[in-house]
Design a protein around this motif. Structure first.
Motif, short mmCIF file in Angstrom:
data_model
loop_
_atom_site.label_atom_id
_atom_site.label_comp_id
_atom_site.label_asym_id
_atom_site.label_seq_id
_atom_site.Cartn_x
_atom_site.Cartn_y
_atom_site.Cartn_z
N ASP A 43 0.78 -1.33 0.04
CA ASP A 43 -0.12 0.04 0.08
C ASP A 43 1.07 1.25 0.05
OD1 ASP A 43 -2.62 0.80 -0.25
OD2 ASP A 43 -2.85 1.09 1.95
N TRP A 44 1.82 1.29 0.83
CA TRP A 44 2.60 2.56 1.05
C TRP A 44 3.99 2.42 -0.11
CZ3 TRP A 44 7.53 2.51 3.13
CH2 TRP A 44 8.04 1.22 3.89
N ILE A 45 4.37 1.22 -0.23
CA ILE A 45 5.42 1.28 -1.25
C ILE A 45 5.03 1.78 -2.72
CG2 ILE A 45 6.57 -0.48 -2.86
CD1 ILE A 45 6.90 -2.33 -0.19
N PHE A 46 3.73 1.87 -3.03
CA PHE A 46 3.20 2.21 -4.46
C PHE A 46 2.87 3.59 -4.28
CE2 PHE A 46 2.51 -2.16 -5.55
CZ PHE A 46 3.30 -2.51 -6.95
N GLN A 47 2.54 3.97 -2.97
CA GLN A 47 2.25 5.56 -2.86
C GLN A 47 3.70 6.17 -2.80
OE1 GLN A 47 0.68 5.86 1.22
NE2 GLN A 47 -0.91 4.23 0.71
N TYR A 48 4.86 5.69 -2.51
CA TYR A 48 5.94 6.37 -2.65
C TYR A 48 6.52 6.15 -4.13
CZ TYR A 48 6.42 8.26 2.08
OH TYR A 48 6.08 9.26 3.03
N ALA A 49 6.54 5.02 -4.65
CA ALA A 49 7.12 4.62 -5.91
C ALA A 49 6.60 5.48 -7.15
CB ALA A 49 7.16 3.22 -6.25
N MET A 50 5.10 5.68 -7.02
CA MET A 50 4.42 6.27 -8.09
C MET A 50 4.61 7.76 -7.88
SD MET A 50 0.76 4.12 -8.11
CE MET A 50 0.06 5.15 -9.42
N THR A 51 4.82 8.35 -6.73
CA THR A 51 5.01 9.76 -6.51
C THR A 51 6.51 10.04 -7.09
OG1 THR A 51 3.40 9.96 -4.63
CG2 THR A 51 5.12 11.62 -4.86
N LEU A 52 7.43 9.36 -6.50
CA LEU A 52 8.76 9.62 -6.85
C LEU A 52 9.21 9.50 -8.26
CD1 LEU A 52 10.68 8.39 -3.68
CD2 LEU A 52 10.01 10.50 -4.25
N ALA A 53 8.46 8.73 -8.90
CA ALA A 53 8.93 8.36 -10.40
C ALA A 53 7.70 9.13 -11.33
CB ALA A 53 8.65 6.95 -10.68
N GLU A 54 6.80 9.82 -10.83
CA GLU A 54 5.89 10.58 -11.42
C GLU A 54 6.24 11.27 -12.72
OE1 GLU A 54 2.04 13.72 -10.89
OE2 GLU A 54 3.59 13.43 -9.30
N PRO A 55 5.91 11.26 -13.98
CA PRO A 55 4.58 10.53 -14.35
C PRO A 55 4.77 9.25 -14.81
CG PRO A 55 5.32 11.84 -16.00
CD PRO A 55 6.37 12.35 -14.97
N GLN A 56 6.02 8.66 -14.58
CA GLN A 56 6.44 7.15 -15.10
C GLN A 56 5.60 6.22 -14.64
OE1 GLN A 56 8.76 5.78 -17.37
NE2 GLN A 56 7.60 4.14 -16.91
N PRO A 57 4.70 5.33 -15.53
CA PRO A 57 3.69 4.43 -14.95
C PRO A 57 4.70 3.42 -14.16
CG PRO A 57 3.23 5.02 -16.99
CD PRO A 57 4.52 5.54 -16.87
#
Length: 636
Positions: free
Chosen positions: A285-299
């Motif tokens: 849950d929180w791993i994707f919160q950070y990965a998606m935010t830090l790599a944005e807009p990379q899917p």
């Protein structure tokens, strides 16, 4: 001598030599002690055994040279990654190996029951029993009871004829104590240490770490522009998942443009997003919160592994199967002693397929799970480690967590004794897995020093992550030295320099680890007090489970810059980050100590101390994205 008599003499001599070689046997593997298993009884001879023989791969000893040649920043072949077909052609076992092992099995009475895998890496022996295998391998199988109540079967050791020993890498199931005889229902979840509910969202990065803290610390100002060419995957296993409502609550606070967006989803062996009746969705849950935010807009792709119905423990081999079809059960790789069976005809309603070669490997793969080196057999780990090297040859960066137990084997400080067993009074460090594989990048943990303003960044702001979360229990950055894998060429000069200093400052510590082994972690990032949203509430989470996707996000952004410039992804990064060319691209962590063994006096005695340069508490340091992009863009 008459020619016919001489010919008969030669034939008789050859036959006698073969019989002698068959009688001369050598022990191929021995079982390691596992403190969570206790002896129960002898295994009955009629039990079925899914016997598999892993053949020695051709040219496998050269895999390090091949990988180094395309990963070394000083190499003229840097970035010239291989196609999968090249890898298969290079490492397929020799015909002599196949013929020799097949002849041995046929002479033992298994003719007609032998199947060779498509990539010729494994020989499967169908319809074998315990009694037959015991006769073949001159061993005995016993049943061991696990603390959970499940029963496992294994032998203490096994032997093979001397003349075929060098043709075989591994035989399963044998010494690995993971052949389940009991229930296949889902196991109970481990307690999660360090979770604390925060009534408000504090602004200090030492107390509440946010994406803004990561961007400041690691100079993350780059905006991706080649997301259609790039790829970033996170391996997830049952029953970890995410709640979209949690993602949206987090995104609303820290990355509003992501509200309503989800990870791309890939199912492996029946993996699903829906947590069903699970009350705790897990750390993803929180791993994707950070990965998606830090790599944005990379899917970001969620590579979800596992079958909710069977609830089988999922090994690292399942996602390797998915990204490399030649590594599957039918094509080599899986070991039912360690790995769940897919499909499993004995499970009603379970996933009745097997994800073999169904997933194109992303350029960066992040793994937040970790195990310990002693728990798996050397042959199993070596074969798996070679597969990680093959991914590196294809241009994939594979990152694994260095663990949360410091230099010990548990968060209670258990280490290894002289016999390799885990106990409270032991004093030899307990290295992790797959962190000790030389062909992956192991990620350690840091924490922001207390009482620092959020405007501080770099070397002054971080120290080694180390916190007590309950009496007798701690969380600390994993790190140390392998007991099984030698130190690779790419880190030798750097680590030797560290060891030379240690001999002068703390020579006593050298007695408690293998100074000639592969050293880890390679790199670190914050692992403490991540502000997260879980099941609708803000909370704080800690672990190298968060540090690993942070580093993976940074490497993904480096790849974006290279792809936008018409270059290849960086692939296996270790030779580069240890090289003088990359000096200055990391924040050197020079304060703090990781946890050691409770066998020493004092709760924190014996761990590794951060020093200038590389150390086993923080690796080469934490990344500076801007500098890394500059360094990697300068390469071909």
């Amino acid at each position: 001598m008459h020619p016919n008599l001489f010919l008969n003499f030669l034939l008789a001599s050859s036959a006698n030599a073969l019989r002698t070689a068959s009688r001369t046997r050598t022990v191929h593997e021995k079982r390691a002690d596992h403190p969570e298993l206790s002896y129960s009884r002898r295994l009955e001879g009629h039990f079925a055994v899914p016997l598999k023989i892993g053949l020695k791969q051709q040219n496998i000893d050269s895999i390090a040279d091949h990988l180094f040649s395309i990963s070394d920043p000083y190499s003229p072949s840097f970035g010239q990654h291989w196609m999968p077909e090249q890898i298969t052609q290079m490492f397929t076992p020799a015909e002599e190996t196949i013929d020799t092992v097949t002849a041995w099995l046929s002479s033992a009475g298994f003719s007609g029951r032998l199947r060779l895998s498509n990539n010729k890496a494994w020989i499967h022996v169908d319809n074998t029993t315990v009694e037959e295998v015991e006769s073949l391998l001159k061993t005995e199988y016993h049943v061991y009871a696990h603390d959970s109540g499940e029963e496992h079967a294994a032998c203490n050791s096994y032997s093979v004829p001397e003349h075929i020993s060098h043709h075989i890498e591994i035989i399963t199931p044998t010494v690995q104590p993971n052949i389940k005889l009991g229930s296949t229902s889902p196991s109970a979840k481990s307690p999660r240490l360090g979770k604390r509910v925060a009534p408000v969202l504090p602004t200090n990065c030492d107390q509440s770490f946010t994406p803004a803290c990561a961007r400041s610390l690691y100079n993350m100002t780059y905006i991706p522009s080649a997301t259609d060419k790039n790829s970033f995957g996170i391996v997830s296993v049952i029953s970890n998942t995410f709640l979209q409502s949690d993602l949206d609550s987090f995104f609303a606070n820290f990355s509003p443009s992501l509200v309503g967006k989800s990870p791309l989803f890939v199912s492996i062996d029946g993996g699903v997003v829906d947590p069903g009746n699970e009350a705790d969705v897990g750390e993803d849950d929180w791993i994707f919160q950070y990965a998606m935010t830090l790599a944005e807009p990379q899917p970001v792709t969620m590579m979800q592994v596992g079958d909710v119905v069977t609830g089988n423990f999922i090994s690292f081999n399942e996602w390797l199967d998915a990204v490399d079809g030649s590594y599957c059960t039918s094509d080599g790789g899986d070991d039912f002693a360690f790995d769940p069976q897919f499909p499993d005809p004995t499970i009603v309603g379970g996933f009745q397929g097997h994800s073999c070669g169904t997933v194109k490997p992303p350029f960066v793969i992040s793994n937040s799970r970790a195990d310990f080196e002693y728990r798996l057999s050397p042959f199993y780990e070596n074969r798996q480690c070679n597969e990680f090297a093959k991914l590196g040859l294809m241009g994939v960066t594979v990152l694994f967590s260095a663990g949360n137990a410091g230099a010990a084997g548990t968060t209670r400080g258990y280490c290894l004794d002289d016999n390799g067993s885990v106990n409270l009074n032991a004093t030899h460090f307990n290295p992790g897995w797959p962190a000790t594989c030389p062909w992956i990048t192991a990620v350690g943990g840091t924490q922001v020093k207390a009482n620092l303003s959020g405007t501080h960044a770099g070397e002054v702001a971080e120290e080694v992550w180390n916190e007590e979360v309950q009496p007798g229990g701690f969380l600390s950055s994993g790190g140390g030295f392998s007991n099984r894998f030698p130190m690779p060429q790419y880190q030798k000069a750097t680590v030797d320099s560290y060891l030379a200093k240690l001999r002068k400052t703390n020579a006593q510590q050298l007695k408690h680890f293998n100074a000639a082994g592969r050293a880890y972690p390679d790199i670190s990032a914050n692992a403490n007090n991540f502000v997260t949203v879980e099941e609708g509430a803000f909370s704080l989470e800690s672990g190298t489970s968060g540090a690993t996707p942070t580093v993976a996000s940074i490497i993904t952004l480096v790849n974006d810059a290279r792809l936008a410039a018409g270059k290849s992804p960086v692939g296996f990064i270790n030779p580069a980050i240890y090289s003088p060319h990359f000096a200055g691209a990391f924040n050197d962590i020079v304060s703090g100590t990781s946890q050691g063994c409770k066998g020493w006096q004092g709760d924190r005695a014996g761990g590794f101390e951060a020093v200038p340069g590389w150390d086993p508490a923080s690796g080469v340091g934490t990344p500076n994205l801007g500098m890394l992009i500059e360094k990697w863009l300068a390469l071909p």
